[in-house]
Every structure is written in structure tokens, then in C-alpha cells.
Design a protein around this motif. Structure first.
Motif, PDB file in Angstrom:
ATOM      1  N   ASN A  17       0.827  -1.213   0.000  1.00  0.00           N
ATOM      2  CA  ASN A  17       0.000   0.000   0.000  1.00  0.00           C
ATOM      3  C   ASN A  17       0.856   1.257   0.000  1.00  0.00           C
TER       4      ASN A  17
ATOM      5  N   GLU B 144      -4.194  -9.681  -6.500  1.00  0.00           N
ATOM      6  CA  GLU B 144      -4.586  -8.549  -5.664  1.00  0.00           C
ATOM      7  C   GLU B 144      -3.731  -7.319  -5.975  1.00  0.00           C
TER       8      GLU B 144
ATOM      9  N   SER C 161      -4.909  -5.732  -9.271  1.00  0.00           N
ATOM     10  CA  SER C 161      -6.196  -5.085  -9.035  1.00  0.00           C
ATOM     11  C   SER C 161      -6.022  -3.738  -8.334  1.00  0.00           C
ATOM     12  N   LEU C 162      -5.159  -3.686  -7.329  1.00  0.00           N
ATOM     13  CA  LEU C 162      -4.930  -2.442  -6.586  1.00  0.00           C
ATOM     14  C   LEU C 162      -4.228  -1.396  -7.451  1.00  0.00           C
TER      15      LEU C 162
ATOM     16  N   GLU D 241      -4.390  -1.180 -10.776  1.00  0.00           N
ATOM     17  CA  GLU D 241      -5.379  -0.701 -11.743  1.00  0.00           C
ATOM     18  C   GLU D 241      -6.337   0.290 -11.081  1.00  0.00           C
ATOM     19  N   LYS D 242      -6.742  -0.011  -9.867  1.00  0.00           N
ATOM     20  CA  LYS D 242      -7.641   0.875  -9.120  1.00  0.00           C
ATOM     21  C   LYS D 242      -6.984   2.244  -8.892  1.00  0.00           C
ATOM     22  N   ALA D 243      -5.697   2.229  -8.542  1.00  0.00           N
ATOM     23  CA  ALA D 243      -4.972   3.483  -8.310  1.00  0.00           C
ATOM     24  C   ALA D 243      -4.915   4.316  -9.585  1.00  0.00           C
ATOM     25  N   TYR D 244      -4.748   3.657 -10.733  1.00  0.00           N
ATOM     26  CA  TYR D 244      -4.752   4.391 -12.007  1.00  0.00           C
ATOM     27  C   TYR D 244      -6.126   5.008 -12.268  1.00  0.00           C
ATOM     28  N   LYS D 245      -7.169   4.213 -12.082  1.00  0.00           N
ATOM     29  CA  LYS D 245      -8.519   4.701 -12.369  1.00  0.00           C
ATOM     30  C   LYS D 245      -8.917   5.849 -11.443  1.00  0.00           C
ATOM     31  N   GLU D 246      -8.332   5.871 -10.245  1.00  0.00           N
ATOM     32  CA  GLU D 246      -8.613   6.951  -9.298  1.00  0.00           C
ATOM     33  C   GLU D 246      -7.724   8.165  -9.531  1.00  0.00           C
TER      34      GLU D 246
ATOM     35  N   LYS E  46      -4.440   8.349  -9.257  1.00  0.00           N
ATOM     36  CA  LYS E  46      -3.301   8.439  -8.334  1.00  0.00           C
ATOM     37  C   LYS E  46      -1.969   8.157  -9.019  1.00  0.00           C
TER      38      LYS E  46
END
Length: 511
Positions: free
Chosen positions: A239, A281, A284-285, A287-292, A294
Motif C-alpha cells: 500500500n 490482488e 487489481s490495486l 489498476e484501481k490506483a490508475y482509475k482513481e 493516483k
């Protein structure tokens, strides 16, 4: 019926297939043996990391009320052999059935087969579904292909897992690969960010003391020890990397700096390879950071490519090509490993820095492994098996399945092009561009001949000359060969003589 569930040292995941159907009476078996830790002169940090993570994982399972049987290295009756210890456990608990998740290394597969035959027991081998691609599916993908290029395999996995993919199936941003945006040379202000340090547990302190007493002669510095050794600690590092560092990773992925072992690399590979972190995992995290918003796309895609693409690909190659893969030596490279790979001094700043970082951290980022130590080993014709064993010994993330294709295939081109489309050979020009290693070096990166000329330059051209007949069918090498052929005969002779001098200096520990 009681089952023996054997957990290997890189299977430290509670979600692993062998633990999912566990019954109350089943025995979870862990074992540390000397044949695992003395087969090669492993780095003390690597040994401490592998012991501490395994012991912590076993304790966590015990705390959940599970039935754990654990053999430590220093247990009085430990035979030192996993074959013998498994046999003893089978007899001790009258085991008729053993459950394992498929081994990651070929030698362990052979051991399991041997155990099954000799002890007349059934062994249930379950797929390691922590990976995106099974061994069987990789083999299916490889059938009928003239070449097994990672890029096309990576695209297939992106599509199958819908990672960085638009609704119409196209890649996010319009490109599958942003590697061209991952190659900025280092800026003057570039430096590593401070990394997390974890409080040492009693288990870790005991392990460090044991390693200090028993492996102090091995190459490498044991302390300070800063690795995460539990899943909780590894998740903290994951993280933190995504929140603070990942956005800086993409641009300078290939950069190298003196006294900077990490730069913006993740340091997560050791945790992934033992099972504390799971590839799915992580992707996934990220990809999520890119979409947000960050992290940048080139950082997110570049990092995902290493895990979803490269890591899965080399595992597939390993299992597709073993056991013969380890014996491949396309260039018939036989020169012994020089003493400076084990910390001896050399006047080459780049080698000194990378080996010193390896000695201190049991880590060196992938460009340093490929373009400094690997590149030198390639153009100096170092013995393939010795180089392979060196990488396997000194890096904490090195397990045979991932290290061998990276070394034999990518760094040394010893597989003749199964992994790489061309040899990753380079002169000092690349090192000078992508690092500050050439500053204040005894050798001049701009010179090819002469007493102060950089060894990488003459060795590079000597390598091209020596192996040019092997490159005739490789279109990616044609311009380089043409450049060599355009040199005058006198220039060729002078370069070859300088390369021979360099190899003599290396042999006499005077390079």
C-alpha cells in the motif's frame, strides 16, 4: 483419514489450494532442511527472510487452531534432507494420502514423485491458482507458435482478466505497452524515497541470531535486516508503494544510480514469490490506483506488465522447457565467474556499485541485473551455469523457476532466442546514458581501445565478432554486424587484442 498437507517455503498463502479443503484432523507439515539452504552459498539475508517468513506463517496457522507439524533446521533429529523428513512424517502419522499445491521448482516435483513411489502413498497435487495462467494453459498457448514472445502472451492475459481494458476490448490509452515511456535517463535530482522499516519479532531475532552463527561466511550482509516477514507487513509495504512511489516508477524504470539500490522500484518481488502477496490482488490495486487518478498510465501498465506479463511468462517457459533448459549454452560460454562478482574489487564503477548493493541488500533492480552484471557476463563469455547459480544465490527473490529463464534466456541468450528476440548486449554507451556509474570511473566509457578504455566496449565488439555467424538469421542484429564489418582490419584487430587483454586481466583478478 488424516492427510499430510505439505507446505513448501514459497507457498505461504492462506488461500493456497492445498489449505482450502483442510479437515480438522489433517496435519500441516513444514520443514527446513540443510539441503535447501546449503545447496548454494545463499545470501544471509535471503536465508533469514525464508526462515522467518515460514516460521511466522506456521505460527499464524497454529493460532487459528490448525494442526501444524514443523521441523526446524537446528532440531536435533533433523536429517537435513526433505526426502528423509517427509518419509519420517509419513511413518510417524501413518499417512496414506498427502496433499500439496504443485511445486514451483522442477527438483521438488521429482522429490514428490520419488516420495510417492517409495512410500506407497497417494499424493494429491493441486494447481497453484495464485498464478493467472496455469502450466497447462501456457503449454496450450505455446503450441504451433514459431516464437514465444512475452508481448503477445501478455496481451492475451490482459484480455482474459480484463485488466486495463476498455469495454470494447481495446487497451486502456490505446496501446498495450508503454515501455517507450519507461526509459528516461536519471535526472540529477533523482533519488530513492525512504522505505518502511518493521519492528523485529522474537521469531525474526532468533532467526537472525541463527543465521549469524551458521552462515556468516556466505557472501552478503545480514544486518540491518528490514524485510517484511508477515503478510500484514507485506501489505503495508504494498500500500505504501502504491500510495507514495508507484507514480514515480514508470518514467525512471530503467535508470541506475550510484549508491541507490531501489530508486522507485517496488521491493515486493520477494513477498510475491514466497506467497505473502498475491499477484491478482496487486494488479487489481494498481489498476484501481490508475482509475482513481493516483498514478500515471505508464507507471500502472509498466508495473502490471512485470507481474501479469513477465512473471507469468517466465514461469510458463520454465515448465515448458525443463529439465533440459538448464543445460542450454548457445554461445558455448565457459569463462569462470570473476572474483568481483563475489565482492572483490574491480576498477569498473558499475560492477562495483551493483555488486556492493547486492551484497548489502540481497537486491538489485532488474535493469542492473540485466544491463550491468548480466550484460558483462554475456559479452565476457562467463560460464552460463556459474552465472545462473550466482543469481540464484545472491537475491532474496530468486527461486529457480523465475531466476533461470531471466538469466539463461534474457540476460545470457543462452537459450538461443526462446525468451529474447536478440541478445541484450550493450557497450558502455548504454550504461553512460542510463546511469551515473561512468562518472569518475578509472575506465573511460568513450574509449574502445587503450589502457583506460572501458572493458564493456571492446568486449562488446569482440562478442559481436566472435558470434556473428550465429546472428545471420537474426534481423535485429544485422545493423550491428554491418557496423563491425565496416571497421578497418586494423581497427578490428586492435579491438580484439584489447578484449583479449581485458579477459586476461579478469582472469588474473586485475580488472
Amino acid at each position: 483419514m488424516t492427510n499430510l498437507v505439505y507446505i513448501m517455503g514459497d507457498q505461504l498463502s492462506e488461500s493456497i489450494s492445498s489449505l482450502r479443503s483442510l479437515k480438522k484432523e489433517d496435519i500441516i507439515f513444514f520443514c527446513e532442511t540443510s539441503d535447501e539452504f546449503t545447496d548454494l552459498p545463499h545470501h544471509p539475508k535471503k536465508i533469514a527472510f525464508l526462515l522467518a517468513t515460514r516460521r511466522h506463517f506456521a505460527e499464524e496457522l497454529k493460532e487459528k487452531g490448525l494442526n501444524v507439524f514443523y521441523i526446524k533446521l537446528d532440531d536435533q533429529l533433523n536429517s537435513g534432507s526433505i526426502r528423509a523428513e517427509l518419509k519420517k512424517a509419513i511413518h510417524k502419522f501413518a499417512i496414506k494420502n498427502m496433499i500439496i499445491t504443485e511445486p514451483s521448482e522442477f527438483k521438488n516435483k521429482l522429490i514428490i514423485e520419488e516420495i510417492s513411489k517409495q512410500n506407497n502413498i497417494t499424493i494429491q497435487i493441486l494447481e497453484d491458482d495464485r498464478f493467472f495462467c496455469s502450466i497447462v494453459n501456457f503449454k496450450k498457448w505455446s503450441v504451433g507458435k514459431k516464437s514465444l514472445r512475452m508481448e503477445f502472451f501478455y496481451r492475451e492475459l490482459r484480455k482474459q482478466n480484463k485488466i486495463l481494458l476498455e469495454k470494447d476490448g481495446s487497451p486502456t490509452g490505446g496501446l498495450w505497452n508503454y515501455d517507450k515511456e519507461n526509459r528516461k535517463p536519471p535526472s540529477k535530482s533523482l533519488k530513492s524515497l525512504k522505505r518502511i522499516s518493521h519492528k523485529k519479532s522474537l521469531i525474526l531475532l532468533d532467526v537472525i541470531n541463527y543465521v549469524k552463527q551458521n552462515f556468516s561466511q556466505n557472501f552478503g550482509t545480514l544486518e540491518p535486516f528490514y524485510y517484511a516477514i508477515t503478510r500484514k507487513q507485506a501489505l503495508i509495504e504494498l500500500n505504501d508503494f502504491i500510495e507514495r512511489i508507484l507514480n514515480l516508477f514508470g518514467d525512471y524504470q530503467d535508470a541506475m544510480l550510484k549508491d541507490e539500490a531501489y530508486l522507485h522500484h517496488s521491493l515486493l518481488s520477494s513477498y510475491i514469490n514466497v506467497g505473502l502477496l498475491l499477484p491478482k490482488e496487486i494488479c487489481s490495486l494498481v489498476e484501481k490506483a490508475y482509475k482513481e487518478g493516483k498514478v500515471s498510465l505508464n507507471s500502472a501498465e509498466g508495473f502490471i506488465r512485470q507481474i501479469l506479463g513477465w512473471r507469468e511468462y517466465v514461469r510458463g517457459i520454465y515448465w515448458l522447457k525443463m529439465p533440459s533448459y538448464v543445460d542450454l549454452n548457445f554461445f558455448n560460454a565457459k569463462n569462470p565467474l570473476p572474483f568481483f562478482f563475489w565482492g572483490g574489487k574491480t576498477k569498473m564503477n558499475c560492477i562495483n556499485n551493483v555488486v556492493a548493493q547486492t551484497k548489502e541488500h540481497s537486491y538489485s533492480h532488474h535493469i542492473q541485473r540485466l544491463m550491468i552484471t548480466g550484460n558483462f557476463a554475456l559479452i565476457a563469455g562467463l560460464d552460463v551455469k556459474e552465472v545462473h547459480k550466482w543469481y540464484l544465490s545472491v537475491y532474496s527473490d530468486a527461486f529457480e523457476w523465475v531466476e533461470m529463464p531471466n538469466t539463461i534466456g534474457m540476460a545470457l541468450f543462452a537459450d538461443g532466442g526462446i525468451v529474447a528476440s536478440k541478445p541484450y548486449a550493450a557497450s558502455a554507451n548504454y550504461i553512460s546514458k542510463m546511469s551515473n556509474f561512468c562518472m569518475n570511473c578509472f575506465y573511460n566509457s568513450k574509449e574502445t581501445v587503450g589502457v583506460n578504455s572501458c572493458p564493456f566496449n571492446s568486449l562488446y565488439w569482440n562478442f559481436i565478432n566472435k558470434n556473428k555467424n550465429k546472428f545471420q538469421e537474426n534481423p535485429r542484429m544485422s545493423l550491428i554486424i554491418k557496423s563491425w564489418e565496416n571497421f578497418s582490419d586494423d581497427k578490428k584487430k586492435t579491438i580484439i587484442l584489447r578484449a583479449e587483454k581485458i579477459l586476461n586481466l579478469m582472469e588474473n583478478n586485475d580488472l
